[in-house]
Write a protein that holds these residues in place. Sequence first.
Motif, PDB file in Angstrom:
ATOM      1  N   LYS A   1      60.067  36.421  35.739  1.00 55.93           N
ATOM      2  CA  LYS A   1      59.432  36.007  36.990  1.00 55.93           C
ATOM      3  C   LYS A   1      58.578  37.127  37.564  1.00 55.93           C
ATOM      4  N   ARG A   2      59.069  38.360  37.465  1.00 54.26           N
ATOM      5  CA  ARG A   2      58.287  39.494  38.000  1.00 54.26           C
ATOM      6  C   ARG A   2      57.009  39.677  37.200  1.00 54.26           C
ATOM      7  N   ILE A   3      57.083  39.547  35.872  1.00 52.55           N
ATOM      8  CA  ILE A   3      55.879  39.688  35.053  1.00 52.55           C
ATOM      9  C   ILE A   3      54.845  38.630  35.448  1.00 52.55           C
ATOM     10  N   ASN A   4      55.297  37.371  35.591  1.00 51.49           N
ATOM     11  CA  ASN A   4      54.375  36.297  35.981  1.00 51.49           C
ATOM     12  C   ASN A   4      53.747  36.566  37.342  1.00 51.49           C
ATOM     13  N   LEU A   5      54.570  37.014  38.283  1.00 49.39           N
ATOM     14  CA  LEU A   5      54.083  37.276  39.634  1.00 49.39           C
ATOM     15  C   LEU A   5      53.053  38.394  39.646  1.00 49.39           C
ATOM     16  N   GLU A   6      53.374  39.489  38.978  1.00 50.34           N
ATOM     17  CA  GLU A   6      52.471  40.641  39.013  1.00 50.34           C
ATOM     18  C   GLU A   6      51.164  40.351  38.276  1.00 50.34           C
ATOM     19  N   VAL A   7      51.229  39.598  37.174  1.00 49.25           N
ATOM     20  CA  VAL A   7      50.001  39.243  36.461  1.00 49.25           C
ATOM     21  C   VAL A   7      49.121  38.361  37.342  1.00 49.25           C
ATOM     22  N   ASP A   8      49.727  37.401  38.046  1.00 51.02           N
ATOM     23  CA  ASP A   8      48.962  36.524  38.942  1.00 51.02           C
ATOM     24  C   ASP A   8      48.316  37.321  40.075  1.00 51.02           C
ATOM     25  N   ASN A   9      49.119  38.191  40.706  1.00 54.67           N
ATOM     26  CA  ASN A   9      48.596  38.982  41.822  1.00 54.67           C
ATOM     27  C   ASN A   9      47.509  39.940  41.356  1.00 54.67           C
ATOM     28  N   TYR A  10      47.753  40.604  40.247  1.00 51.79           N
ATOM     29  CA  TYR A  10      46.783  41.550  39.698  1.00 51.79           C
ATOM     30  C   TYR A  10      45.477  40.829  39.372  1.00 51.79           C
ATOM     31  N   ASN A  11      45.586  39.651  38.717  1.00 46.82           N
ATOM     32  CA  ASN A  11      44.403  38.886  38.348  1.00 46.82           C
ATOM     33  C   ASN A  11      43.623  38.439  39.581  1.00 46.82           C
ATOM     34  N   LEU A  12      44.332  37.939  40.583  1.00 51.27           N
ATOM     35  CA  LEU A  12      43.693  37.462  41.809  1.00 51.27           C
ATOM     36  C   LEU A  12      42.939  38.575  42.517  1.00 51.27           C
ATOM     37  N   ASN A  13      43.598  39.722  42.663  1.00 52.06           N
ATOM     38  CA  ASN A  13      42.978  40.820  43.406  1.00 52.06           C
ATOM     39  C   ASN A  13      41.876  41.500  42.609  1.00 52.06           C
ATOM     40  N   PHE A  14      42.013  41.536  41.285  1.00 52.34           N
ATOM     41  CA  PHE A  14      40.954  42.128  40.479  1.00 52.34           C
ATOM     42  C   PHE A  14      39.696  41.261  40.538  1.00 52.34           C
ATOM     43  N   GLN A  15      39.863  39.945  40.570  1.00 52.33           N
ATOM     44  CA  GLN A  15      38.708  39.062  40.728  1.00 52.33           C
ATOM     45  C   GLN A  15      37.993  39.336  42.038  1.00 52.33           C
ATOM     46  N   MET A  16      38.757  39.652  43.079  1.00 52.28           N
ATOM     47  CA  MET A  16      38.169  39.971  44.372  1.00 52.28           C
ATOM     48  C   MET A  16      37.313  41.232  44.294  1.00 52.28           C
ATOM     49  N   PHE A  17      37.763  42.244  43.494  1.00 52.14           N
ATOM     50  CA  PHE A  17      36.980  43.468  43.345  1.00 52.14           C
ATOM     51  C   PHE A  17      35.576  43.166  42.823  1.00 52.14           C
ATOM     52  N   PHE A  18      35.471  42.201  41.907  1.00 49.46           N
ATOM     53  CA  PHE A  18      34.201  41.925  41.248  1.00 49.46           C
ATOM     54  C   PHE A  18      33.424  40.789  41.904  1.00 49.46           C
ATOM     55  N   SER A  19      33.892  40.290  43.029  1.00 49.17           N
ATOM     56  CA  SER A  19      33.162  39.233  43.734  1.00 49.17           C
ATOM     57  C   SER A  19      32.777  39.715  45.129  1.00 49.17           C
ATOM     58  N   SER A  20      33.561  39.375  46.116  1.00 50.33           N
ATOM     59  CA  SER A  20      33.208  39.754  47.493  1.00 50.33           C
ATOM     60  C   SER A  20      33.300  41.253  47.731  1.00 50.33           C
ATOM     61  N   GLY A  21      34.113  41.962  46.941  1.00 44.99           N
ATOM     62  CA  GLY A  21      34.279  43.403  47.171  1.00 44.99           C
ATOM     63  C   GLY A  21      33.514  44.274  46.189  1.00 44.99           C
ATOM     64  N   LEU A  22      32.469  43.720  45.537  1.00 40.72           N
ATOM     65  CA  LEU A  22      31.795  44.443  44.463  1.00 40.72           C
ATOM     66  C   LEU A  22      31.150  45.744  44.956  1.00 40.72           C
ATOM     67  N   ARG A  23      30.502  45.717  46.126  1.00 36.96           N
ATOM     68  CA  ARG A  23      29.812  46.934  46.573  1.00 36.96           C
ATOM     69  C   ARG A  23      30.799  48.055  46.878  1.00 36.96           C
ATOM     70  N   TYR A  24      31.967  47.698  47.413  1.00 36.87           N
ATOM     71  CA  TYR A  24      32.988  48.722  47.673  1.00 36.87           C
ATOM     72  C   TYR A  24      33.606  49.221  46.374  1.00 36.87           C
TER      73      TYR A  24
END
Length: 364
Positions: free
Chosen positions: A205-228
């Motif tokens: 369960k922890r592996i699934n949770l962390e992969v989901d969270n990591y994936n979600l937040n990494f997508q944010m880095f390359f979309s709305s947060g790209l300039r930062y």
Amino acid sequence: MTLRKGLIIFLLLSFGVSALVLLSSVDSGTWSTILRADKRFLLLALGFVLCAWACDAGRFCALSRAAGERIDFRLGMVLTWLHYFGCAVTPMQSGGGPFQVYVLYKKNVPLGKGIAITLTRTLLTILILGILVPVAVFIEPELLRGRLFLKGVFSYVLAFIIVSWVLVVLSIARPCVIKRWGRVFTLWLKRFGVVRPERVLRIAKRINLEVDNYNLNFQMFFSSGLRYFMLAIILSVFHLLFIFSVLPCLIASVGLPLNYLQAFLAQAVFMFLLYFVPTPGASGVAEGGGAALFGLLVPWNMAGVMAIAWRFFTEYLAIAMGVAVAVKLLGWGVTEELYEQEPPVEEEGAECEYSRAEDDKKHG
């Protein structure tokens, strides 16, 4: 290994190997050279260290903005010092994250975002070093020539980096593959008695949770947060530039001939290797290996002094600040507990929902 034990091992190895290095390298000429040292270059080295800390703190701020959060520069400095402290007491310099994630969580940064921020900060440094090191070996092949041990370690680390980045790319592009591999690996560990049967579901369960969270937040880095995110990359480059300018200052302070590019590239190769040394904070290996490598740049009677002075400016000062911050901000008991305990497992997707709710609240 407890936090107290990790700190003791770090101190014993660092000071023990430092003493051996000095005994084997220092002679009467060393002391006369040190006494003639130009204090202005030492102050410049300290200035470069302060600039490196500022870049690291700014990088935390930029990555937080990229993840949709906001932290101030003061907190960024605290996170920087905690990173050095955590790395000093754990094998392969892996322990800075839990302290940083805890402090970010206390500042209302969701757990998943805190993990993504701290992990990305480390990956940026390793990525830049992973690009610099092959360039360094190509430009200055004598850094590894005739050093079979360093060549072997370098090959191992390079393979480790390639595998790590394959996993990072898969975790973003195909998270289901990482989850499946995680479950298989957990069951394999259970089969050999490394993981108790009652903990298999919890770990999965922890592996699934962390992969989901990591994936979600990494997508944010390359979309709305790209300039930062791009700003964080620039700050990462300047952070290493300032750190690698410390050794040339130390060499110049004692009036020895200086090849800045060679000193820069030697540090890049060495720091890259230190990330994967199993002793707490790379202690012992950093002092002894630094003397061996810096012997290419300065006479042997100054190589040990240079290695220890380099560690003092680039590591020991920040570690001391990290100890003070950890004890004052968290208390030794909480710090020990964070170091030893496994974080709680939340229901899968709960962290993502919490993150979305926080974002909705912030934007009205």
